[in-house]
Design a protein around this motif. Structure first.
Motif, mmCIF file in Angstrom:
data_model
loop_
_atom_site.group_PDB
_atom_site.id
_atom_site.type_symbol
_atom_site.label_atom_id
_atom_site.label_comp_id
_atom_site.label_asym_id
_atom_site.label_seq_id
_atom_site.Cartn_x
_atom_site.Cartn_y
_atom_site.Cartn_z
ATOM 1 N N ALA A 148 -6.233 2.829 -6.670
ATOM 2 C CA ALA A 148 -5.241 2.246 -6.306
ATOM 3 C C ALA A 148 -5.428 1.447 -4.620
ATOM 4 C CB ALA A 148 -3.835 3.212 -6.254
ATOM 5 N N ALA A 149 -4.401 0.792 -4.281
ATOM 6 C CA ALA A 149 -4.549 0.245 -3.070
ATOM 7 C C ALA A 149 -4.681 1.112 -1.882
ATOM 8 C CB ALA A 149 -3.100 -0.784 -2.548
ATOM 9 N N GLY A 150 -5.311 0.975 -0.807
ATOM 10 C CA GLY A 150 -5.463 2.208 0.189
ATOM 11 C C GLY A 150 -6.393 3.300 -0.167
ATOM 12 N N GLY A 151 -7.234 3.106 -1.064
ATOM 13 C CA GLY A 151 -8.280 3.946 -1.534
ATOM 14 C C GLY A 151 -7.886 5.377 -2.222
ATOM 15 N N LYS A 152 -6.907 5.138 -3.167
ATOM 16 C CA LYS A 152 -6.437 6.202 -4.155
ATOM 17 C C LYS A 152 -7.232 6.236 -5.492
ATOM 18 C CE LYS A 152 -3.487 7.067 -0.805
ATOM 19 N NZ LYS A 152 -3.907 7.966 0.607
ATOM 20 N N GLU A 167 -14.121 -0.155 -9.148
ATOM 21 C CA GLU A 167 -12.567 0.304 -8.747
ATOM 22 C C GLU A 167 -12.270 0.192 -7.360
ATOM 23 O OE1 GLU A 167 -10.372 0.123 -10.907
ATOM 24 O OE2 GLU A 167 -12.086 0.313 -12.821
ATOM 25 N N ILE A 168 -13.157 0.552 -6.680
ATOM 26 C CA ILE A 168 -13.032 0.476 -5.208
ATOM 27 C C ILE A 168 -12.982 -0.762 -4.608
ATOM 28 C CG2 ILE A 168 -14.231 0.827 -3.011
ATOM 29 C CD1 ILE A 168 -14.901 3.755 -3.765
ATOM 30 N N SER A 169 -13.703 -1.809 -5.321
ATOM 31 C CA SER A 169 -13.687 -3.305 -5.021
ATOM 32 C C SER A 169 -12.353 -4.004 -5.267
ATOM 33 C CB SER A 169 -14.845 -3.880 -5.757
ATOM 34 O OG SER A 169 -16.241 -3.403 -5.260
ATOM 35 N N HIS A 170 -11.681 -3.450 -6.179
ATOM 36 C CA HIS A 170 -10.581 -3.966 -6.210
ATOM 37 C C HIS A 170 -9.564 -3.749 -5.301
ATOM 38 C CE1 HIS A 170 -10.455 -5.660 -10.411
ATOM 39 N NE2 HIS A 170 -10.919 -4.529 -11.066
ATOM 40 N N ALA A 171 -9.688 -2.429 -4.805
ATOM 41 C CA ALA A 171 -8.883 -2.019 -3.519
ATOM 42 C C ALA A 171 -9.059 -2.878 -2.328
ATOM 43 C CB ALA A 171 -8.772 -0.568 -3.492
ATOM 44 N N LEU A 172 -10.403 -3.073 -2.184
ATOM 45 C CA LEU A 172 -11.068 -3.769 -1.007
ATOM 46 C C LEU A 172 -10.472 -5.103 -0.956
ATOM 47 C CD1 LEU A 172 -14.688 -2.617 -0.793
ATOM 48 C CD2 LEU A 172 -12.636 -1.617 0.529
ATOM 49 N N ARG A 173 -10.419 -5.879 -2.155
ATOM 50 C CA ARG A 173 -9.852 -7.309 -2.258
ATOM 51 C C ARG A 173 -8.601 -7.379 -2.373
ATOM 52 N NH1 ARG A 173 -12.131 -11.855 -0.951
ATOM 53 N NH2 ARG A 173 -11.689 -12.845 -2.721
ATOM 54 N N GLU A 174 -7.501 -6.130 -2.584
ATOM 55 C CA GLU A 174 -6.474 -5.988 -2.742
ATOM 56 C C GLU A 174 -5.616 -6.969 -3.734
ATOM 57 O OE1 GLU A 174 -3.694 -5.873 0.860
ATOM 58 O OE2 GLU A 174 -5.558 -6.271 2.342
ATOM 59 N N HIS A 175 -6.589 -6.790 -4.910
ATOM 60 C CA HIS A 175 -6.237 -7.733 -6.186
ATOM 61 C C HIS A 175 -4.959 -7.281 -6.621
ATOM 62 C CE1 HIS A 175 -10.797 -8.254 -7.187
ATOM 63 N NE2 HIS A 175 -10.144 -9.370 -6.399
ATOM 64 N N GLY A 176 -4.123 -6.129 -6.639
ATOM 65 C CA GLY A 176 -3.065 -5.980 -7.133
ATOM 66 C C GLY A 176 -2.123 -6.361 -6.300
ATOM 67 N N ARG A 177 -2.235 -6.462 -4.733
ATOM 68 C CA ARG A 177 -1.161 -7.337 -4.059
ATOM 69 C C ARG A 177 -1.131 -8.734 -4.417
ATOM 70 N NH1 ARG A 177 -0.466 -9.257 1.584
ATOM 71 N NH2 ARG A 177 -2.976 -8.876 1.939
ATOM 72 N N SER A 237 0.789 9.442 -5.823
ATOM 73 C CA SER A 237 1.160 10.749 -5.242
ATOM 74 C C SER A 237 2.181 11.226 -6.619
ATOM 75 C CB SER A 237 1.946 10.837 -4.274
ATOM 76 O OG SER A 237 1.217 10.519 -3.274
ATOM 77 N N ASP A 238 2.944 10.437 -7.130
ATOM 78 C CA ASP A 238 3.867 10.774 -8.170
ATOM 79 C C ASP A 238 3.183 11.017 -9.505
ATOM 80 O OD1 ASP A 238 6.163 10.556 -6.841
ATOM 81 O OD2 ASP A 238 6.601 8.527 -7.597
ATOM 82 N N MET A 239 2.081 10.080 -9.609
ATOM 83 C CA MET A 239 1.237 10.359 -10.835
ATOM 84 C C MET A 239 0.421 11.718 -10.765
ATOM 85 S SD MET A 239 -1.989 7.903 -12.108
ATOM 86 C CE MET A 239 -1.557 7.328 -13.729
ATOM 87 N N MET A 240 -0.133 12.164 -9.458
ATOM 88 C CA MET A 240 -0.782 13.235 -9.441
ATOM 89 C C MET A 240 0.022 14.455 -9.503
ATOM 90 S SD MET A 240 -3.950 12.244 -9.104
ATOM 91 C CE MET A 240 -3.415 10.742 -9.946
ATOM 92 N N ASN A 268 0.795 -1.175 0.042
ATOM 93 C CA ASN A 268 0.069 0.042 0.079
ATOM 94 C C ASN A 268 0.945 1.089 -0.108
ATOM 95 O OD1 ASN A 268 -2.045 -1.761 0.069
ATOM 96 N ND2 ASN A 268 -2.798 -0.922 2.083
ATOM 97 N N GLN A 269 1.933 1.219 0.702
ATOM 98 C CA GLN A 269 2.878 2.470 0.683
ATOM 99 C C GLN A 269 3.412 2.526 -0.573
ATOM 100 O OE1 GLN A 269 5.758 1.430 3.949
ATOM 101 N NE2 GLN A 269 4.429 1.973 5.419
ATOM 102 N N GLN A 270 3.697 1.389 -1.206
ATOM 103 C CA GLN A 270 4.315 1.715 -2.651
ATOM 104 C C GLN A 270 3.422 2.284 -3.603
ATOM 105 O OE1 GLN A 270 5.877 -2.181 -3.615
ATOM 106 N NE2 GLN A 270 7.730 -2.038 -2.499
ATOM 107 N N MET A 271 2.091 1.889 -3.390
ATOM 108 C CA MET A 271 1.085 2.127 -4.377
ATOM 109 C C MET A 271 0.768 3.759 -4.133
ATOM 110 S SD MET A 271 0.400 -0.252 -6.544
ATOM 111 C CE MET A 271 2.237 -0.475 -6.571
#
Length: 272
Positions: free
Chosen positions: A112-116, A141-151, A52-55, A44-47
């Motif tokens: 993104a992970a953590g609600g971004k 998209e929020i559901s992807h973050a809730l399920r931590e699909h990226g991780r 933040s870099d993207m914004m 989550n920290q990495q994401m």
């Protein structure tokens, strides 16, 4: 010696790999066990750093939150959805959520992970999205973050690559054989898992939307619109996403399952 080293490394990875349930099933019943290798906090920290870099990059290009009315609209929808994430994860409403809009012709949005959360203006303007349709996309998209699909995907890829390396070393496979094995794992394992992630996010997304008082059937109209923009979608077995036809049929079924939540939310909404 090399085989021994990789076998020990594989054992360490597998030992660190945990079977978890990132979310409660909700009405839609998403309860598939997940195997994770990477730390949730570190991922989550990495994401968050990447977001933040993207914004910052978008701000430098003067493409961040340029349309005040659109930004307010997207943030208001997020404000209604986020409290209902507690149904799937009690900790989620307390995440450090961010919601931004990037001016771009791209038909895209993500959480993104953590609600971004980020929405691209193109998907709202080109598809002429209603609030219900924005909520459908955002809920997905929020559901992807809730399920931590990226991780989970990162964990799957690490495990697959490690397994192929070990098998290749043990079997004395050449590079061509290793490449073939990699393609087979992609089509037989990694892509089906990614499609499963999409289906889970679709199902959880319609529940989030319904609980927040947005018509869950809007997810169906979104994908009819998306279907009209892309006539060259690859066959489902070669894609990380379900085919439009498969997705629409599933959304029709699951939006019907959560209509009572939508009706309840609407009945509790103050008049006027």
């Amino acid at each position: 010696m090399t085989t021994r080293f990789f076998s020990l490394f594989a054992l360490l990875i597998l030992t660190a790999c945990a079977q978890v349930s990132t979310t409660s099933p909700g009405v839609v019943g998403v309860n598939r066990p997940q195997y994770m290798t990477f730390s949730s906090n570190k991922f989550n920290q990495q994401m968050s750093a990447s977001y933040s870099d993207m914004m910052r990059g978008a701000a430098k290009k003067n493409s961040l939150n340029q349309n005040a009315a659109m930004v307010a609209r997207v943030r208001a929808i997020a404000h209604r959805l986020i409290p209902h994430t507690a149904v799937f994860r009690p900790d989620a409403p307390g995440w450090p959520w961010e919601v931004n809009v990037i001016t771009s012709d791209e038909l895209n949005a993500f959480c993104a992970a953590g609600g971004k959360i980020a929405f691209y203006s193109g998907i709202i303007e080109k598809l002429q999205l209603s609030d219900d349709e924005i909520a459908a996309i955002m809920g997905h998209e929020i559901s992807h973050a809730l399920r931590e699909h990226g991780r989970e995907r990162a964990s799957q890829q690490l495990g697959t690559q490690l397994g192929l390396t070990l098998v290749g070393i043990a079997a004395g496979a050449n590079q061509g054989q290793m490449n073939l094995a990699g393609d087979m794992s992609k089509y037989l394992y990694l892509l089906p898992n990614s499609r499963e992630h999409e289906t889970e996010a679709d199902r959880m997304g319609v529940e989030l939307a319904a609980r927040a008082g947005y018509d869950p059937r809007a997810a169906i109209s979104v994908w009819h619109k998306m279907q009209g923009t892309n006539s060259k979608q690859p066959p489902q077995f070669m894609s990380t996403h379900p085919s439009h036809e498969t997705r629409i049929a599933d959304l029709e079924s699951y939006s019907a399952k959560v209509m009572f939540l939508y009706d309840s939310a609407r009945s509790q909404k103050p008049a006027g």
